[in-house]
Design an enzyme around this catalytic site. Structure first.
Site, PDB file in Angstrom:
ATOM      1  N   ASN A 156       0.852  -1.189   0.000  1.00 33.68           N
ATOM      2  CA  ASN A 156       0.000   0.000   0.000  1.00 33.68           C
ATOM      3  C   ASN A 156       0.887   1.238   0.000  1.00 33.68           C
ATOM      4  OD1 ASN A 156      -1.812   2.042   0.433  1.00 33.68           O
ATOM      5  ND2 ASN A 156      -2.727   1.180   2.268  1.00 33.68           N
ATOM      6  N   CYS A 180       0.545   5.881   1.580  1.00 37.02           N
ATOM      7  CA  CYS A 180       0.825   6.226   2.977  1.00 37.02           C
ATOM      8  C   CYS A 180       1.783   7.405   3.002  1.00 37.02           C
ATOM      9  CB  CYS A 180       1.468   5.041   3.713  1.00 37.02           C
ATOM     10  SG  CYS A 180       0.439   3.566   3.784  1.00 37.02           S
ATOM     11  N   ILE A 192      -7.072   0.595  -8.729  1.00 40.47           N
ATOM     12  CA  ILE A 192      -6.509   1.783  -8.114  1.00 40.47           C
ATOM     13  C   ILE A 192      -6.886   1.827  -6.627  1.00 40.47           C
ATOM     14  CG2 ILE A 192      -6.505   3.178 -10.219  1.00 40.47           C
ATOM     15  CD1 ILE A 192      -9.181   4.411  -9.210  1.00 40.47           C
ATOM     16  N   THR A 234      -8.144   4.329  -3.408  1.00 41.21           N
ATOM     17  CA  THR A 234      -9.179   5.345  -3.368  1.00 41.21           C
ATOM     18  C   THR A 234      -8.642   6.682  -3.872  1.00 41.21           C
ATOM     19  OG1 THR A 234      -8.615   5.822  -1.069  1.00 41.21           O
ATOM     20  CG2 THR A 234     -10.414   4.266  -1.462  1.00 41.21           C
ATOM     21  N   GLY A 268     -14.786   0.329  -7.711  1.00 44.21           N
ATOM     22  CA  GLY A 268     -16.191   0.378  -8.100  1.00 44.21           C
ATOM     23  C   GLY A 268     -16.755  -0.892  -8.696  1.00 44.21           C
ATOM     24  N   THR A 295     -16.068  -1.754  -1.782  1.00 40.13           N
ATOM     25  CA  THR A 295     -17.200  -1.025  -1.230  1.00 40.13           C
ATOM     26  C   THR A 295     -18.508  -1.796  -1.328  1.00 40.13           C
ATOM     27  OG1 THR A 295     -16.095   1.052  -1.786  1.00 40.13           O
ATOM     28  CG2 THR A 295     -18.449   1.175  -1.348  1.00 40.13           C
TER      29      THR A 295
END
Length: 315
Positions: free
Chosen positions: A124, A127, A190, A192, A244, A266
């Site tokens: 990730n 950050c 991707i 967020t 999405g 999500t």
């Protein structure tokens, strides 16, 4: 429907997205998690983190904003409690790691990859780098390259490394190339997109932290664009596509653009069965289109167009 993450073979191409299914326990009350292609864990940090103040989540049209702040128990608790639970349930585990310095990422990679049952490591990069005035690693090709190089050096040789990229950059392709050159076997995209909402009743920001990460259907066209561009530039590099994905059609769109697997995030919040439903819908769509193997659909939209069309710039 079998899929691959570098040299790791998965039963199917539908994964959870980091941060949206914690470490899998929450979903296990609804279905057998071994039916997933893999579980991508929430981002693991070296030390326990309390996260940001509440409220942390705000609903938006076609999506949501979150500002959770990587709340978690830390790597020791993850290795002692959560990873054994996942491996006991027979699901491949992709461990997301997050740090505030190159050294933290390297130490996390060393500790996590030493454990059996870890199929891959997802880095990730969204950050803040405490050594560079808090600028995000994902925003700079050099910083992203430094992290990936350190992770690849300290990761067990047979555990592939996937760099998770942000769309909040001028051009995602150079950063993708820098990560691959630094040793990443694959890319995840991707993350967020930075957004914000203001509550018109309280006349204050909806999130305590002000800004947050936008996810959900609203970001899918951005995800498709990023995947398309990176696949065109790096056609041999496996991509975990996300952003999405709420239906099988959404998943197929990302695969046609160049993703080899998809992560569902999500959608899980309002439909805990989303991953299983999306897998079924994706399989039906491929069958309807006469596609016998999932691998035949990866990047197919590029091959269906004349070569010069894929190289046009946005006007």
């Amino acid at each position: 429907m079998r899929a691959r993450l570098a040299h790791v073979e998965l039963a199917n191409p539908v994964l959870t997205a980091s941060g949206c299914a914690a470490f899998g326990r929450e979903l296990s009350q609804f279905f057998d998690v071994s039916r997933l292609g893999a579980v991508v864990t929430k981002s693991v940090t070296l030390a326990p983190r309390a996260g940001r103040p509440t409220p942390r989540v705000a609903e938006t049209p076609s999506g949501m904003l979150n500002s959770v702040g990587l709340q978690g128990p830390g790597v020791e608790a993850f290795l002692r409690r959560d990873l054994p639970w996942l491996t006991a349930h027979g699901v491949p585990v992709v461990v997301s790691i997050a740090g505030s310095s190159v050294a933290e990422y390297a130490e996390l990679a060393r500790r996590v990859s030493a454990e059996s049952g870890v199929a891959a490591v997802e880095v990730n990069l969204s950050c803040p780098n405490v050594e560079d005035r808090g600028r995000r690693f994902a925003s700079d090709a050099g910083a992203a390259s430094d992290v990936v190089s350190a992770v690849r050096t300290h990761c067990r040789f047979d555990v592939p490394v996937f760099a998770k990229l942000s769309a909040d950059v001028t051009d995602v392709v150079p950063i993708a190339k820098a990560c691959v050159d630094a040793g990443a076997e694959g890319l995840s995209m991707i993350n967020t997109i930075l957004g914000m909402a203001v509550d018109v009743d309280t006349m204050r920001p909806s999130l305590a932290g002000g800004t947050g990460g936008l996810s959900g259907p609203a970001v899918r066209p951005v995800a498709v664009r990023c995947i398309w561009q990176v696949y065109a530039a790096l056609p041999g590099v496996p991509i975990i596509g996300m952003g999405g994905v709420a239906t099988g059609r959404d998943a197929l769109e990302l695969i046609l653009a160049g993703a080899c697997v998809v992560s569902v995030g999500t959608a899980i919040f309002h439909d805990p069965y989303a991953c299983i439903r999306i897998l079924r819908e994706l399989e039906e769509l491929l069958e309807q289109r006469g596609v016998e193997r999932l691998s035949d659909a990866i990047g197919l939209a590029h091959r269906a167009l004349p070569r010069h069309r894929t190289e046009e710039n946005h006007l």
